[in-house]
Design a protein around this motif. Structure first.
Motif, short mmCIF file in Angstrom:
data_model
loop_
_atom_site.label_atom_id
_atom_site.label_comp_id
_atom_site.label_asym_id
_atom_site.label_seq_id
_atom_site.Cartn_x
_atom_site.Cartn_y
_atom_site.Cartn_z
N TRP A 199 24.24 43.42 51.99
CA TRP A 199 23.74 44.39 51.02
C TRP A 199 23.09 45.53 51.78
O TRP A 199 22.17 45.32 52.58
N LEU A 200 23.52 46.77 51.51
CA LEU A 200 23.09 47.91 52.31
C LEU A 200 22.32 48.96 51.51
O LEU A 200 21.37 49.54 52.03
N THR A 201 22.70 49.22 50.27
CA THR A 201 22.11 50.32 49.51
C THR A 201 21.79 49.88 48.09
O THR A 201 22.37 48.93 47.56
N VAL A 202 20.88 50.62 47.45
CA VAL A 202 20.53 50.35 46.06
C VAL A 202 21.71 50.61 45.13
O VAL A 202 21.97 49.79 44.23
N PRO A 203 22.46 51.72 45.27
CA PRO A 203 23.64 51.89 44.39
C PRO A 203 24.63 50.75 44.49
O PRO A 203 25.26 50.36 43.50
N GLN A 204 24.81 50.17 45.69
CA GLN A 204 25.70 49.02 45.86
C GLN A 204 25.22 47.84 45.02
O GLN A 204 26.00 47.16 44.35
N ILE A 205 23.89 47.59 45.02
CA ILE A 205 23.33 46.50 44.22
C ILE A 205 23.46 46.81 42.74
O ILE A 205 23.81 45.93 41.93
N ARG A 206 23.20 48.06 42.35
CA ARG A 206 23.32 48.43 40.94
C ARG A 206 24.74 48.20 40.42
O ARG A 206 24.93 47.63 39.34
N ARG A 207 25.74 48.62 41.19
CA ARG A 207 27.13 48.43 40.77
C ARG A 207 27.47 46.93 40.66
O ARG A 207 28.16 46.51 39.73
N ALA A 208 26.97 46.14 41.61
CA ALA A 208 27.26 44.71 41.59
C ALA A 208 26.64 44.03 40.36
O ALA A 208 27.27 43.19 39.72
N LEU A 209 25.41 44.42 40.03
CA LEU A 209 24.74 43.81 38.87
C LEU A 209 25.41 44.24 37.57
O LEU A 209 25.52 43.44 36.63
N GLU A 210 25.84 45.49 37.50
CA GLU A 210 26.51 45.97 36.29
C GLU A 210 27.86 45.29 36.10
O GLU A 210 28.29 45.06 34.97
N ALA A 211 28.53 44.95 37.22
CA ALA A 211 29.85 44.33 37.13
C ALA A 211 29.76 42.82 36.88
O ALA A 211 30.75 42.21 36.47
N ALA A 212 28.59 42.25 37.12
CA ALA A 212 28.44 40.78 37.00
C ALA A 212 28.45 40.35 35.53
O ALA A 212 28.04 41.06 34.65
#
Length: 572
Positions: free
Chosen positions: A559-572
């Protein structure tokens, strides 16, 4: 110690004040952090404390600024030198001597301090800032980060009661930045020094501040409060705060340690999803020069990319490389600045070139563009061209370098003049460079003189000048100095667009957050040698020095960036 009473500053010819209605008090022995977007007047506020505004900059200062009881309107900078130490955004403008040791002693000589006192303080400062090995070096031979440490050291030796610092860690590697901030902490806590600092890299400094002074927009009065209070309302904030906002943590964390203590539930959620890796580089043969008619405002229309095999860790594919360094060694006197460097840079690839100050990053970029001649080995651009023997107009289309000091590229009297010259040199349609400037930093006036721009504004202009020629290989040396988070986001968007079109991009940077956002690959230099070369997620996850804040907080998975985490949580 520092007091502003209804202060406004208006520069000659300006349509509106740079500062308006500033009422502010900073007690003795505190570290106050000045934050806000680019162009809101942070440097003007700092200059009013040191007396540079209005004595050096001109303009009209209304109201009253006092430092240690001295009115800065009545005392020019030379009469405040024993009280206020100032380091601006540009270290080179600060130096008056030739060597490191002489520069550290110069301020004390001006104050007439005894020789034994000067000797002792020079030695202390050399040790504090890790400069002992550089004491006899010419300042001109130092890297940008080393010069910045010397500039900071030169204002520490006279032991001022107030330090005014404008972007003090912008050119420092993560370890050096921590050392400088530790020194400032020691001065504040042990000696009662008052520090007023403006800094865009808030991830480095916000946790150390006693109070935050927020300038929310140009001409607006500042708002002050604790760091946690101000980060909750600030338009600019570091990744750790961004992650806290995403997760709904209250109060917001300011440091990695605070965030790690609260991240248990978030880690559990992320353990069930797969991180989205950065998009694979587009692979083409050498990017063709596009007709001007294919441009759209600010960026470029995409053309279909030719599919090819994925890149290896070293960046090599079946496509024609954008550049190749084969066993490159470069010596200056007895020093090997680069040592047997072998790299292949692929079209469509964004590479973060990292390493401590003085590791050889800038030298490697200058070698790629032909400004430095290798002592051994060879450098080749697409088609086998050697940069030092390629005609300048043709070289513009093959490789472009934005140096650490953008002024090296700027010579016209106005922004409009620079853009017109860039269009002519690149053979581009009139207005092409200006459109790029508007994309990178909206609102930059045509009539503004490049020397009057901030560091971030000069960088945006220099980058637009280079991008006008659409080089196959784009080199950027510390491209985020002076840029706020919004400007860095716009820069990242431009770099992604270029990579998607098949251009190769190399960033020599200490900004681990930008590297995490845009780079596919990381190359780490140490003492002129390549010591690591691989995919971004693999290299930084195992590196305490170069890992971004999100990686340190989550602690598992790439995990590198906040947008990466946001996209992953939205897709989950």
């Amino acid at each position: 110690m520092i007091r502003f009473e209804d202060v406004s500053v208006t520069y000659d010819g300006a349509a509106a004040p740079a500062l308006r209605g500033v009422d502010l008090a900073i007690p003795e022995g505190e570290l106050a952090l000045l934050v806000g977007p680019s162009g809101v007047g942070k440097s003007t506020l700092l200059g009013a404390v040191s007396g540079l505004v209005p004595h050096f900059t001109g303009g009209t200062l209304r109201g009253r600024v006092t430092v240690g009881g001295r009115d800065t309107r009545l005392h020019p900078p030379r009469e405040l030198a024993d009280l206020v130490g100032t380091v601006g955004q540009d270290p080179l403008a600060h130096f008056v001597t030739d060597t490191v040791e002489d520069e550290l002693a110069y301020g004390m000589e001006c104050l007439g301090l005894p020789a034994d006192t000067m000797r002792r303080r020079v030695e202390e400062t050399l040790d504090l800032l890790g400069l002992a090995e550089l004491r006899e070096r010419p300042i001109a031979s130092l890297s940008g980060g080393q010069q910045q440490r010397v500039a900071i050291g030169s204002v520490l030796t006279p032991h001022p009661k107030v330090l005014v610092l404008d972007e003090p860690t912008s050119a420092l590697d993560p370890a050096a930045a921590e050392e400088v901030l530790a020194v400032l902490q020691r001065l504040v806590h042990d000696l009662g020094t008052t520090v007023l600092m403006a800094e865009h890299r808030l991830e480095r400094v916000v946790q150390y501040a006693d109070q935050v002074v927020l300038l929310p927009e140009a001409g607006a009065a500042p708002v002050t409060g604790t760091p946690a209070e101000m980060m909750a309302v600030s338009p600019v904030y570091p990744p750790v705060v961004s992650l806290g906002r995403l997760a709904g943590w209250t109060p917001l964390p300011l440091s990695v340690r605070d965030a790690r203590r609260r991240a248990g539930a978030l880690r559990e959620r992320l353990a069930e999803v797969t991180p989205q890796e950065p998009a694979a580089p587009a692979r083409t043969v050498e990017p063709p020069r596009l007709p001007v008619s294919t441009k759209r405002f600010g960026l470029f229309r995409r053309r279909p990319q030719t599919a090819a095999a994925p890149a290896s860790a070293s960046g090599t594919t079946g496509a024609t490389p954008a550049a190749v360094l084969d066993g490159v060694t470069l010596r200056r006197g007895r020093t090997e600045v680069l040592r047997d460097v072998t790299l292949s840079l692929a079209p469509g690839e964004t590479v973060a070139l990292m390493g401590r100050n003085g590791a050889g990053k800038s030298t490697l970029l200058r070698t790629l563009v032909g400004m430095e001649a290798p002592s051994a080995g060879r450098v080749r651009l697409p088609g086998g061209a050697a940069p030092r023997t390629t005609a300048p107009r043709e070289l513009l289309r093959r490789v472009g370098l934005v140096p650490q000091d953008p002024r090296d590229l700027l010579y016209a009297d106005t922004v409009a003049g620079e853009c017109a010259a860039a269009d002519r040199d690149a053979g581009a349609a009139a207005g092409s460079c200006r459109a790029l400037v508007d994309e990178l930093l909206p609102g930059l006036a045509d009539a503004a003189h490049p020397r009057d721009l901030s560091e971030g504004q000069r960088l945006a202009l220099a980058l637009a000048v280079i991008l006008t020629a659409e080089p196959a290989l784009l080199l950027l040396d510390e491209p985020t100095r002076g840029l706020d988070y919004a400007a860095k986001h716009r820069l990242a968007g431009v770099l992604r667009e270029l990579a998607a079109r098949g251009h190769a991009v190399v960033l020599a940077t200490h900004d681990v957050e930008l590297a995490a956002d845009v780079a596919h690959r990381v190359v780490i230099l140490a003492e002129g040698e390549v010591v690591a070369d691989g995919p971004m997620a693999e290299v930084v996850v195992s590196s305490p020095a170069f890992a971004p804040q999100v990686t340190k907080i989550i602690g598992s998975g790439p995990w590198l960036t906040v947008p990466q985490i946001r996209r992953a949580l939205e897709a989950a």
